[in-house]
Design a protein around this motif. Structure first.
Motif, PDB file in Angstrom:
ATOM      1  N   VAL A  62       0.773  -1.138   0.041  1.00  0.00           N
ATOM      2  CA  VAL A  62       0.175  -0.026  -0.034  1.00  0.00           C
ATOM      3  C   VAL A  62       0.722   1.220   0.044  1.00  0.00           C
ATOM      4  O   VAL A  62       1.819   1.121   0.733  1.00  0.00           O
ATOM      5  CB  VAL A  62      -0.907  -0.143   1.352  1.00  0.00           C
ATOM      6  CG1 VAL A  62      -1.369   1.392   1.289  1.00  0.00           C
ATOM      7  CG2 VAL A  62      -1.935  -1.028   1.180  1.00  0.00           C
ATOM      8  N   TYR A  63       0.653   2.374  -0.971  1.00  0.00           N
ATOM      9  CA  TYR A  63       1.141   3.280  -0.814  1.00  0.00           C
ATOM     10  C   TYR A  63       0.373   4.669  -0.548  1.00  0.00           C
ATOM     11  O   TYR A  63      -0.830   4.586  -1.084  1.00  0.00           O
ATOM     12  CB  TYR A  63       1.824   3.595  -2.353  1.00  0.00           C
ATOM     13  CG  TYR A  63       2.916   2.811  -2.726  1.00  0.00           C
ATOM     14  CD1 TYR A  63       4.090   2.804  -2.787  1.00  0.00           C
ATOM     15  CD2 TYR A  63       2.363   1.444  -3.193  1.00  0.00           C
ATOM     16  CE1 TYR A  63       4.956   1.729  -3.072  1.00  0.00           C
ATOM     17  CE2 TYR A  63       3.115   0.475  -3.816  1.00  0.00           C
ATOM     18  CZ  TYR A  63       4.762   0.570  -3.766  1.00  0.00           C
ATOM     19  OH  TYR A  63       5.457  -0.142  -3.998  1.00  0.00           O
ATOM     20  N   ASP A  64       0.573   5.618   0.270  1.00  0.00           N
ATOM     21  CA  ASP A  64      -0.198   6.636   0.511  1.00  0.00           C
ATOM     22  C   ASP A  64       0.430   7.878   0.809  1.00  0.00           C
ATOM     23  O   ASP A  64       1.576   7.949   1.291  1.00  0.00           O
ATOM     24  CB  ASP A  64      -1.388   6.296   1.829  1.00  0.00           C
ATOM     25  CG  ASP A  64      -0.488   6.266   3.264  1.00  0.00           C
ATOM     26  OD1 ASP A  64      -0.441   7.244   3.661  1.00  0.00           O
ATOM     27  OD2 ASP A  64       0.311   5.449   3.745  1.00  0.00           O
ATOM     28  N   PHE A  65      -0.102   8.959   0.570  1.00  0.00           N
ATOM     29  CA  PHE A  65       0.491  10.216   0.365  1.00  0.00           C
ATOM     30  C   PHE A  65       0.262  11.142   1.684  1.00  0.00           C
ATOM     31  O   PHE A  65       0.342  12.246   1.419  1.00  0.00           O
ATOM     32  CB  PHE A  65       0.156  10.958  -0.681  1.00  0.00           C
ATOM     33  CG  PHE A  65       0.800  10.730  -2.069  1.00  0.00           C
ATOM     34  CD1 PHE A  65       1.776  10.792  -2.679  1.00  0.00           C
ATOM     35  CD2 PHE A  65       0.212   9.196  -2.755  1.00  0.00           C
ATOM     36  CE1 PHE A  65       2.270  10.652  -3.893  1.00  0.00           C
ATOM     37  CE2 PHE A  65       0.452   8.791  -3.919  1.00  0.00           C
ATOM     38  CZ  PHE A  65       1.660   9.372  -4.530  1.00  0.00           C
ATOM     39  N   GLY A  66      -0.178  10.539   2.664  1.00  0.00           N
ATOM     40  CA  GLY A  66      -0.888  11.169   3.897  1.00  0.00           C
ATOM     41  C   GLY A  66      -0.079  11.289   4.920  1.00  0.00           C
ATOM     42  O   GLY A  66      -0.633  11.500   6.171  1.00  0.00           O
ATOM     43  N   ARG A  67       1.297  10.760   4.764  1.00  0.00           N
ATOM     44  CA  ARG A  67       2.053  10.939   6.304  1.00  0.00           C
ATOM     45  C   ARG A  67       2.709  12.152   6.377  1.00  0.00           C
ATOM     46  O   ARG A  67       3.125  13.243   5.767  1.00  0.00           O
ATOM     47  CB  ARG A  67       3.088   9.896   5.833  1.00  0.00           C
ATOM     48  CG  ARG A  67       2.671   8.413   5.498  1.00  0.00           C
ATOM     49  CD  ARG A  67       1.950   7.810   6.511  1.00  0.00           C
ATOM     50  NE  ARG A  67       1.809   6.348   6.037  1.00  0.00           N
ATOM     51  CZ  ARG A  67       2.385   5.236   6.330  1.00  0.00           C
ATOM     52  NH1 ARG A  67       3.461   5.437   6.735  1.00  0.00           N
ATOM     53  NH2 ARG A  67       2.043   4.218   5.899  1.00  0.00           N
ATOM     54  N   TYR A  68       2.953  12.404   7.863  1.00  0.00           N
ATOM     55  CA  TYR A  68       3.582  13.501   8.306  1.00  0.00           C
ATOM     56  C   TYR A  68       4.031  13.222   9.741  1.00  0.00           C
ATOM     57  O   TYR A  68       3.642  12.347  10.308  1.00  0.00           O
ATOM     58  CB  TYR A  68       2.402  15.025   8.191  1.00  0.00           C
ATOM     59  CG  TYR A  68       1.148  14.696   9.208  1.00  0.00           C
ATOM     60  CD1 TYR A  68       1.200  14.674  10.504  1.00  0.00           C
ATOM     61  CD2 TYR A  68       0.274  14.223   8.296  1.00  0.00           C
ATOM     62  CE1 TYR A  68       0.207  14.583  11.160  1.00  0.00           C
ATOM     63  CE2 TYR A  68      -1.184  13.850   9.135  1.00  0.00           C
ATOM     64  CZ  TYR A  68      -0.983  14.389  10.595  1.00  0.00           C
ATOM     65  OH  TYR A  68      -2.220  13.992  11.217  1.00  0.00           O
ATOM     66  N   ASN A  69       4.928  14.080  10.231  1.00  0.00           N
ATOM     67  CA  ASN A  69       5.793  13.773  11.147  1.00  0.00           C
ATOM     68  C   ASN A  69       5.616  14.953  12.255  1.00  0.00           C
ATOM     69  O   ASN A  69       6.375  16.173  12.000  1.00  0.00           O
ATOM     70  CB  ASN A  69       7.195  13.429  11.107  1.00  0.00           C
ATOM     71  CG  ASN A  69       8.086  12.769  12.220  1.00  0.00           C
ATOM     72  OD1 ASN A  69       7.334  12.895  13.379  1.00  0.00           O
ATOM     73  ND2 ASN A  69       9.161  12.514  12.178  1.00  0.00           N
ATOM     74  N   VAL A  88       5.079  10.630   1.110  1.00  0.00           N
ATOM     75  CA  VAL A  88       4.508   9.427   0.338  1.00  0.00           C
ATOM     76  C   VAL A  88       5.069   8.251   1.054  1.00  0.00           C
ATOM     77  O   VAL A  88       6.356   8.220   0.942  1.00  0.00           O
ATOM     78  CB  VAL A  88       4.475   9.272  -0.977  1.00  0.00           C
ATOM     79  CG1 VAL A  88       5.816   9.368  -1.634  1.00  0.00           C
ATOM     80  CG2 VAL A  88       3.805   7.769  -1.360  1.00  0.00           C
ATOM     81  N   GLU A  89       4.523   7.206   1.505  1.00  0.00           N
ATOM     82  CA  GLU A  89       5.287   6.249   2.318  1.00  0.00           C
ATOM     83  C   GLU A  89       4.390   4.945   1.803  1.00  0.00           C
ATOM     84  O   GLU A  89       3.362   4.802   1.220  1.00  0.00           O
ATOM     85  CB  GLU A  89       5.116   6.294   3.768  1.00  0.00           C
ATOM     86  CG  GLU A  89       5.719   7.602   4.707  1.00  0.00           C
ATOM     87  CD  GLU A  89       7.164   7.443   4.245  1.00  0.00           C
ATOM     88  OE1 GLU A  89       7.765   6.507   4.134  1.00  0.00           O
ATOM     89  OE2 GLU A  89       7.616   8.381   4.956  1.00  0.00           O
ATOM     90  N   TRP A  90       5.070   3.854   2.287  1.00  0.00           N
ATOM     91  CA  TRP A  90       4.568   2.391   1.821  1.00  0.00           C
ATOM     92  C   TRP A  90       4.451   1.744   2.939  1.00  0.00           C
ATOM     93  O   TRP A  90       5.066   1.709   3.883  1.00  0.00           O
ATOM     94  CB  TRP A  90       5.526   1.744   0.666  1.00  0.00           C
ATOM     95  CG  TRP A  90       6.944   1.418   1.482  1.00  0.00           C
ATOM     96  CD1 TRP A  90       8.018   2.133   1.602  1.00  0.00           C
ATOM     97  CD2 TRP A  90       7.290  -0.017   2.111  1.00  0.00           C
ATOM     98  NE1 TRP A  90       9.121   1.452   1.910  1.00  0.00           N
ATOM     99  CE2 TRP A  90       8.516   0.169   2.349  1.00  0.00           C
ATOM    100  CE3 TRP A  90       6.453  -0.995   2.241  1.00  0.00           C
ATOM    101  CZ2 TRP A  90       9.017  -0.899   3.019  1.00  0.00           C
ATOM    102  CZ3 TRP A  90       7.085  -2.154   2.781  1.00  0.00           C
ATOM    103  CH2 TRP A  90       8.530  -1.952   3.341  1.00  0.00           C
ATOM    104  N   SER A  91       3.685   0.336   2.605  1.00  0.00           N
ATOM    105  CA  SER A  91       3.597  -0.486   4.029  1.00  0.00           C
ATOM    106  C   SER A  91       2.984  -1.565   3.252  1.00  0.00           C
ATOM    107  O   SER A  91       2.519  -1.677   2.315  1.00  0.00           O
ATOM    108  CB  SER A  91       2.847   0.102   5.353  1.00  0.00           C
ATOM    109  OG  SER A  91       1.235   0.494   4.728  1.00  0.00           O
TER     110      SER A  91
END
Length: 392
Positions: A62-69, A88-91
């Protein structure tokens, strides 16, 4: 911390390079995952992600563009300034879906009718996106978010032009109405959004711009077709988790109720002042200080940030920034006539706000109504009281 970041960058690079060499098989699938809203404000709009699955390689990502830290240096300052970067991150798909099941959020899947070449192009594009030098992007709530990035990626790799038709029973809404469809107006989150965002979001959103929200992208993708063949973009739909936990709210803690009580208190004090021909200085200092501070914050959001949605915010008509400069005057028992003129100007601004509201220039939060009534009554009384206490 720096060592951990270096390791993560290295692992991300290895992952991207390793999987990037894979040529997807005919058994591969590309699907869009649509996640239902959560109970907190940052989850209220839902979420979207791209899933790529290929049993030939035991691949299910799964790739999503909703990550922030939150721990990123200057996160809150950049957020306030409108310069926040998302990534964008994957899991792995299994834990990703399991998490949303555990928090009782609906998960829907739409498998796309893509050719093998289109699937491969999307896979490679995503692998490039997760590289450390490519993964960040400048976030914009309406035009460049975790949903629009997915829509744009799908359009960019499709070798056939896409036609986004209007879904059944579709009605165009303003951007503000679309936000309120996800966040209740009479909630503190809704009140904060209506207070911070200006009249630019009270225009009707173009049809395809509704797809900044996950549920609208899901609806538009459902009926989207390839222009040349008129084939549907989505070949299969599934509900992976049907449970949807609804956010609970209480009227007794809502902005309308809280500000209603506050308004009644201000009106009661004003009535007592009227009967006794007195003035409660503390109430006036509080009103001018709070409205002035809110006005300054609105001006900063409008002129000192890169936010596109905070411009032309007519909440300034009741939260007038210059009120903060008049605090010393309120501590005096006698004033010059020009201060009464200023109070009359504030009353005029309140009526101007009402005109903006009724004509649709800007829709104000319902919680503002009791504040508006209290300010009108208090300013009117101050005009009367100060008229008897003018400097010669």
């Amino acid at each position: 911390m720096k060592k951990i970041y270096t390791v993560l960058v290295l692992l991300s690079t290895i992952f991207s390079v390793g999987y990037g060499q894979i040529q997807l098989s005919n058994y591969s699938e590309v699907s869009i995952l649509t996640i239902g809203p959560g109970t907190s404000l940052n989850d209220a709009f839902g979420h979207s992600a791209i899933r790529i699955k290929d049993p030939m390689y035991q691949l299910d990502l799964v790739y999503d563009f909703g990550r922030y830290n939150f721990e990123t240096k200057g996160f809150y300052l950049n957020f306030a300034k409108g310069k926040l970067n998302y990534t964008v991150e994957w899991s792995q798909s299994k834990p990703f879906i399991a998490y949303y099941k555990s928090v009782q959020r609906e998960v829907k899947s739409q498998t796309l009718h893509f050719s093998l070449a289109e699937k491969q192009a999307l896979f490679q594009k995503l692998q490039q996106n997760i590289l450390p030098q490519n993964k960040s992007y400048a976030y914009d709530f309406f035009y460049n978010n975790c949903v629009t990035k997915i829509k744009d990626a799908i359009i960019s790799v499709s070798q056939r032009p896409l036609n986004f038709k209007e879904p059944k029973d579709f009605k165009q809404h303003t951007f503000r109405a679309l936000i309120r469809s996800q966040v209740a107006q009479n909630s503190w989150g809704g009140f904060g959004i209506d207070l911070a965002l200006g009249s630019v979001i009270d225009r009707v959103a173009p049809t395809e711009d509704h797809m900044f929200l996950p549920r609208y992208m899901h609806r538009f993708f459902e009926v989207a077709t390839f222009k040349n063949s008129n084939e549907l973009l989505v070949e299969k739909q599934e509900v992976l988790n049907a449970t949807q936990l609804s956010a609970k709210s209480s009227f007794w803690t809502s902005p309308l109720f809280v500000f209603g009580i506050l308004s009644i208190l201000i009106i009661a004090v004003t009535y007592k002042n009227y009967k006794n021909n007195t003035r409660t200085t503390g109430i006036d200092v509080l009103i001018f200080a709070v409205s002035g501070i809110i006005g300054v914050l609105i001006l900063l959001l409008w002129f000192a940030t890169d936010h596109t949605a905070t411009a032309y915010n007519y909440n300034l008509l009741w939260a007038f920034a210059f009120n903060i400069l008049l605090l010393p005057t309120l501590l005096k028992t006698t004033v010059k006539r020009r201060f009464i003129g200023y109070l009359k100007f504030l009353i005029l601004l309140l009526f101007l706000m009402l005109i903006h509201w009724f004509t649709g220039v800007q829709s104000f939060n319902i919680g503002i109504l009791p504040i508006w009534i209290a300010l009108l009554i208090r300013y009117t009384y101050l005009c009367k009281w100060y008229s008897k206490n003018l400097n010669p």
